[in-house]
Design a protein around this motif. Structure first.
Motif, PDB file in Angstrom:
ATOM      1  N   SER A 253       0.912  -1.266   0.065  1.00  0.00           N
ATOM      2  CA  SER A 253       0.364   0.483   0.267  1.00  0.00           C
ATOM      3  C   SER A 253       0.683   1.582   0.161  1.00  0.00           C
ATOM      4  O   SER A 253       1.711   1.166   0.729  1.00  0.00           O
ATOM      5  CB  SER A 253      -0.852  -0.082   1.521  1.00  0.00           C
ATOM      6  N   THR A 254       0.226   2.333  -0.332  1.00  0.00           N
ATOM      7  CA  THR A 254       0.724   3.541  -0.384  1.00  0.00           C
ATOM      8  C   THR A 254       0.907   4.411   1.178  1.00  0.00           C
ATOM      9  O   THR A 254      -0.480   3.841   1.846  1.00  0.00           O
ATOM     10  CB  THR A 254       0.315   4.874  -1.444  1.00  0.00           C
ATOM     11  N   PRO A 255       2.387   4.067   1.411  1.00  0.00           N
ATOM     12  CA  PRO A 255       2.395   4.846   2.763  1.00  0.00           C
ATOM     13  C   PRO A 255       0.953   6.447   3.420  1.00  0.00           C
ATOM     14  O   PRO A 255       0.984   7.059   2.232  1.00  0.00           O
ATOM     15  CB  PRO A 255       4.276   5.738   3.091  1.00  0.00           C
ATOM     16  N   SER A 256       1.237   6.541   4.778  1.00  0.00           N
ATOM     17  CA  SER A 256       0.471   7.873   4.632  1.00  0.00           C
ATOM     18  C   SER A 256       0.885   8.229   6.177  1.00  0.00           C
ATOM     19  O   SER A 256       1.395   7.608   6.877  1.00  0.00           O
ATOM     20  CB  SER A 256      -1.094   7.389   4.807  1.00  0.00           C
ATOM     21  N   LEU A 257       0.760   9.762   6.060  1.00  0.00           N
ATOM     22  CA  LEU A 257       1.053  10.198   7.081  1.00  0.00           C
ATOM     23  C   LEU A 257       0.676   9.954   8.896  1.00  0.00           C
ATOM     24  O   LEU A 257      -0.962   9.614   8.347  1.00  0.00           O
ATOM     25  CB  LEU A 257       1.063  11.891   7.188  1.00  0.00           C
ATOM     26  N   ASP A 258       0.725   9.926   9.604  1.00  0.00           N
ATOM     27  CA  ASP A 258      -0.057  10.275  10.977  1.00  0.00           C
ATOM     28  C   ASP A 258       0.436  11.164  10.860  1.00  0.00           C
ATOM     29  O   ASP A 258       1.156  12.207  11.637  1.00  0.00           O
ATOM     30  CB  ASP A 258       0.843   9.107  11.685  1.00  0.00           C
ATOM     31  N   VAL A 259      -0.768  11.322  11.818  1.00  0.00           N
ATOM     32  CA  VAL A 259      -0.833  12.988  11.663  1.00  0.00           C
ATOM     33  C   VAL A 259      -1.338  13.391  13.623  1.00  0.00           C
ATOM     34  O   VAL A 259      -1.960  14.442  13.788  1.00  0.00           O
ATOM     35  CB  VAL A 259      -2.257  14.180  11.119  1.00  0.00           C
ATOM     36  N   GLY A 260      -2.040  12.239  13.929  1.00  0.00           N
ATOM     37  CA  GLY A 260      -2.237  12.128  14.989  1.00  0.00           C
ATOM     38  C   GLY A 260      -3.388  12.525  15.505  1.00  0.00           C
ATOM     39  O   GLY A 260      -4.255  13.325  14.147  1.00  0.00           O
ATOM     40  N   GLY A 261      -3.959  13.243  16.155  1.00  0.00           N
ATOM     41  CA  GLY A 261      -5.483  13.739  17.177  1.00  0.00           C
ATOM     42  C   GLY A 261      -6.246  13.173  16.829  1.00  0.00           C
ATOM     43  O   GLY A 261      -7.666  13.326  15.622  1.00  0.00           O
ATOM     44  N   ARG A 351       1.636   4.147  -8.839  1.00  0.00           N
ATOM     45  CA  ARG A 351       1.790   5.688  -8.730  1.00  0.00           C
ATOM     46  C   ARG A 351       1.863   6.425 -10.354  1.00  0.00           C
ATOM     47  O   ARG A 351       1.292   6.857 -10.472  1.00  0.00           O
ATOM     48  CB  ARG A 351       2.457   6.834  -7.837  1.00  0.00           C
ATOM     49  N   TRP A 352       2.490   5.996 -10.410  1.00  0.00           N
ATOM     50  CA  TRP A 352       3.465   6.219 -11.746  1.00  0.00           C
ATOM     51  C   TRP A 352       2.929   5.704 -12.655  1.00  0.00           C
ATOM     52  O   TRP A 352       1.946   6.732 -13.643  1.00  0.00           O
ATOM     53  CB  TRP A 352       4.875   5.484 -12.177  1.00  0.00           C
ATOM     54  N   GLY A 353       1.560   4.027 -12.982  1.00  0.00           N
ATOM     55  CA  GLY A 353       1.202   4.160 -13.813  1.00  0.00           C
ATOM     56  C   GLY A 353      -0.660   4.705 -14.171  1.00  0.00           C
ATOM     57  O   GLY A 353      -1.200   5.265 -15.519  1.00  0.00           O
ATOM     58  N   ILE A 354      -1.035   5.454 -12.990  1.00  0.00           N
ATOM     59  CA  ILE A 354      -2.602   6.592 -12.996  1.00  0.00           C
ATOM     60  C   ILE A 354      -1.835   7.575 -13.584  1.00  0.00           C
ATOM     61  O   ILE A 354      -2.435   8.488 -14.120  1.00  0.00           O
ATOM     62  CB  ILE A 354      -2.371   5.980 -11.344  1.00  0.00           C
ATOM     63  N   ASP A 355      -1.069   7.993 -13.297  1.00  0.00           N
ATOM     64  CA  ASP A 355      -0.407   9.052 -13.597  1.00  0.00           C
ATOM     65  C   ASP A 355      -0.262   9.207 -15.305  1.00  0.00           C
ATOM     66  O   ASP A 355      -0.814   9.808 -16.038  1.00  0.00           O
ATOM     67  CB  ASP A 355       0.701  10.185 -13.331  1.00  0.00           C
ATOM     68  N   ALA A 356       0.142   8.235 -15.554  1.00  0.00           N
ATOM     69  CA  ALA A 356       0.598   7.793 -17.107  1.00  0.00           C
ATOM     70  C   ALA A 356      -0.873   8.230 -17.249  1.00  0.00           C
ATOM     71  O   ALA A 356      -0.975   7.768 -18.790  1.00  0.00           O
ATOM     72  CB  ALA A 356       1.665   6.730 -17.380  1.00  0.00           C
ATOM     73  N   HIS A 357      -1.620   6.809 -17.425  1.00  0.00           N
ATOM     74  CA  HIS A 357      -3.051   7.060 -17.717  1.00  0.00           C
ATOM     75  C   HIS A 357      -3.775   7.831 -17.367  1.00  0.00           C
ATOM     76  O   HIS A 357      -4.457   8.471 -18.417  1.00  0.00           O
ATOM     77  CB  HIS A 357      -3.633   5.488 -16.540  1.00  0.00           C
ATOM     78  N   MET A 358      -3.656   8.930 -16.932  1.00  0.00           N
ATOM     79  CA  MET A 358      -3.923  10.778 -17.364  1.00  0.00           C
ATOM     80  C   MET A 358      -3.325  11.715 -17.617  1.00  0.00           C
ATOM     81  O   MET A 358      -3.997  12.417 -18.139  1.00  0.00           O
ATOM     82  CB  MET A 358      -3.861  10.952 -15.718  1.00  0.00           C
ATOM     83  N   GLY A 359      -2.023  10.915 -18.587  1.00  0.00           N
ATOM     84  CA  GLY A 359      -1.657  11.606 -19.705  1.00  0.00           C
ATOM     85  C   GLY A 359      -0.603  12.876 -18.731  1.00  0.00           C
ATOM     86  O   GLY A 359      -0.765  14.004 -19.699  1.00  0.00           O
ATOM     87  N   VAL A 360      -0.814  12.903 -17.884  1.00  0.00           N
ATOM     88  CA  VAL A 360       0.324  13.990 -17.268  1.00  0.00           C
ATOM     89  C   VAL A 360       1.548  13.291 -16.527  1.00  0.00           C
ATOM     90  O   VAL A 360       2.721  14.345 -16.039  1.00  0.00           O
ATOM     91  CB  VAL A 360      -0.331  14.531 -15.702  1.00  0.00           C
ATOM     92  N   LEU A 361       1.853  12.398 -17.071  1.00  0.00           N
ATOM     93  CA  LEU A 361       3.930  11.572 -15.911  1.00  0.00           C
ATOM     94  C   LEU A 361       4.524  12.012 -17.008  1.00  0.00           C
ATOM     95  O   LEU A 361       6.240  12.524 -16.289  1.00  0.00           O
ATOM     96  CB  LEU A 361       3.693   9.589 -15.870  1.00  0.00           C
ATOM     97  N   PHE A 362       4.695  12.508 -18.162  1.00  0.00           N
ATOM     98  CA  PHE A 362       5.424  12.664 -19.083  1.00  0.00           C
ATOM     99  C   PHE A 362       5.218  14.228 -20.067  1.00  0.00           C
ATOM    100  O   PHE A 362       5.444  13.845 -20.680  1.00  0.00           O
ATOM    101  CB  PHE A 362       6.005  12.380 -20.125  1.00  0.00           C
TER     102      PHE A 362
END
Length: 463
Positions: A253-261, A351-362
């Motif tokens: 999985s993609t890591p996520s920030l621990d923001v507490g609270g 991450r790279w796959g989704i961005d390439a799918h959207m046409g924004v990676l390159f």
């Protein structure tokens, strides 16, 4: 969709015709019945790929301002946005990423849809408000592009409409691989050269010429079809959930920030308390010291009391910039951080796959590749329908398209593997399984209809 049996025709061999007949029928049904969904998904995706430059032109007044040597503190820009009394609660700020660009001040508005926020655009040099628009998602797309995105995602039908795109993504890879298997079998039967795998058969005429164009074009588009199918499924409602669960179970999985609270421990909505706009400058300074150096970032206030502020890189081009830090708003201390370099390999590929799918990676290069692929796939689908039209039922009075009964002649291991794969795929991608079952029902119904017609013909001939 069968051929009326000919008594002079020798029975098919058990091993080869069994699997080929199964693949042929599956490829035919999926192409005929799911093809329209794939065609719509490709066409709307093609529109989306072409929108970034058009979006910049349509919303130039909100996005672009005369460059200035000095920029106002974020606090002043936030105050200017708040002074317009926008609907919703102050949520985040996206500082101008470059000279001549505007700063975005984002507000959460309960009247908007999921992932939508009301955004006020501010000139960072003068503090002048340049307008207000609804933006969508991490990429912050504007209304026109958001409409095209939702058209591609769900046909503007909301959550139920997502079934169409999931159905298309679920079948695209099946159709592509099935077509490849059929084309390779044809190529082997011809004993042709390797180069003939990727070009139409010379000298083919009529329907055969269309078939060879369809097959060779499919080989050229194969990798793109598999890529778009896999990345598209990650966004789907049902298969996407299973993909997320699998990644979590395998530690991908993609890591996520621990923001507490956390709520329930002295927490509560942070929107209940006014935020000092100067905090944005302080948090940004702390993030820069912590190594958040991208131009495109989002500074988000805590979602609940006691939680940390977050500063996230939101650039989706190459090289990927998605580092994030959580910062204590009172002390400026970094309490957690996530670096893209530390992502699991599968998370990076996603991450790279989704961005390439959207046409924004390159950037533009990515867009051009997707446009070429989209046009090619549309052509491929239309060629397939042209072949069907040339052998449609009205010609000859029967569905003379795909031979029936081949699977019954297959060796039992072939049948067992086919059933097992169908069950597994149906569980992992439910829409694929449901539609496959529908194909079987349709096929059985057509088989009974053909059998009834055959009995009627024999009865008439005897009399």
């Amino acid at each position: 969709m069968s051929v009326i049996p000919n008594s002079t025709t020798s029975p098919p061999t058990r091993s080869r015709s069994g699997w080929r007949g199964l693949v042929l029928r599956l490829h035919f049904y999926a192409g005929l019945l799911v093809g329209p969904f794939i065609l719509v998904a490709v066409a709307t995706g093609l529109l989306y790929v072409l929108t970034p430059q058009l979006e910049d032109w349509l919303y130039d007044e909100q996005l672009r301002v005369p460059p200035t040597a000095q920029q106002l503190p974020l606090a002043d820009q936030v105050r200017a946005a708040v002074a317009t009394n926008p609907t919703g609660d102050l949520a985040a700020v996206r500082p101008a990423p470059e000279p001549g660009a505007t700063t975005r001040v984002l507000f959460d508005d309960e009247s908007l849809g999921e992932s939508e926020r009301r955004t006020v655009f501010v000139d960072p040099g003068t503090g002048e408000v340049m307008g207000s628009l609804v933006t969508y998602g991490t990429s912050g797309v504007l209304p026109f592009r958001m409409t095209i995105d939702q058209l591609h995602r769900n046909l503007l039908l909301g959550e139920p409409g997502r079934l169409y795109s999931e159905l298309a993504a679920s079948w695209l890879w099946v159709v592509a691989l099935g077509g490849l298997a059929l084309w390779v079998a044809r190529w082997r039967a011809r004993r042709a050269a390797v180069r003939d795998l990727v070009r139409p058969e010379p000298g083919a005429r009529g329907r055969g010429r269309i078939l060879t164009r369809h097959g060779s074009l499919g080989v050229w588009l194969l990798l793109g079809a598999l890529f778009l199918s896999a990345t598209g499924l990650t966004w789907s409602a049902y298969a996407g959930e299973n993909i997320s669960s699998l990644r979590a179970a395998l530690g991908w999985s993609t890591p996520s920030l621990d923001v507490g609270g956390h709520a329930g421990h002295g927490g509560g909505p942070a929107a209940d308390v006014a935020v000092d706009p100067a905090r944005f400058d302080a948090v940004l300074g702390a993030a820069r010291v912590a190594g958040i150096d991208a131009g495109m970032i989002e500074i988000a206030r805590p979602a609940e009391h006691g939680a940390a502020w977050t500063v996230t890189e939101i650039g989706r081009g190459w090289p990927t910039e998605v580092d994030a830090v959580a910062i204590d708003g009172d002390t400026g201390t970094v309490v957690d951080q996530v670096r893209f370099a530390d992502y699991p390999l599968v998370a990076k590929l996603a991450r790279w796959g989704i961005d390439a799918h959207m046409g924004v990676l390159f950037g533009v290069a990515n867009q051009l590749v997707l446009v070429a692929f989209g046009l090619g796939l549309i052509t491929l689908i239309l060629l397939g329908y042209r072949m069907w039209w040339q052998r449609r039922p009205t010609r000859g009075g029967a569905w003379r398209l795909v031979p029936r009964g081949r699977l019954r002649n297959a060796a039992w291991p072939v049948v067992a593997v086919a059933v097992l794969l169908a069950v597994l795929l149906g569980w992992f991608a439910p829409l694929l399984g449901i539609s496959l079952l529908a194909f079987l029902v349709i096929d059985a119904a057509l088989g009974r209809l053909d059998a009834r017609r055959s009995r009627h013909v024999r009865s008439v001939n005897r009399t």
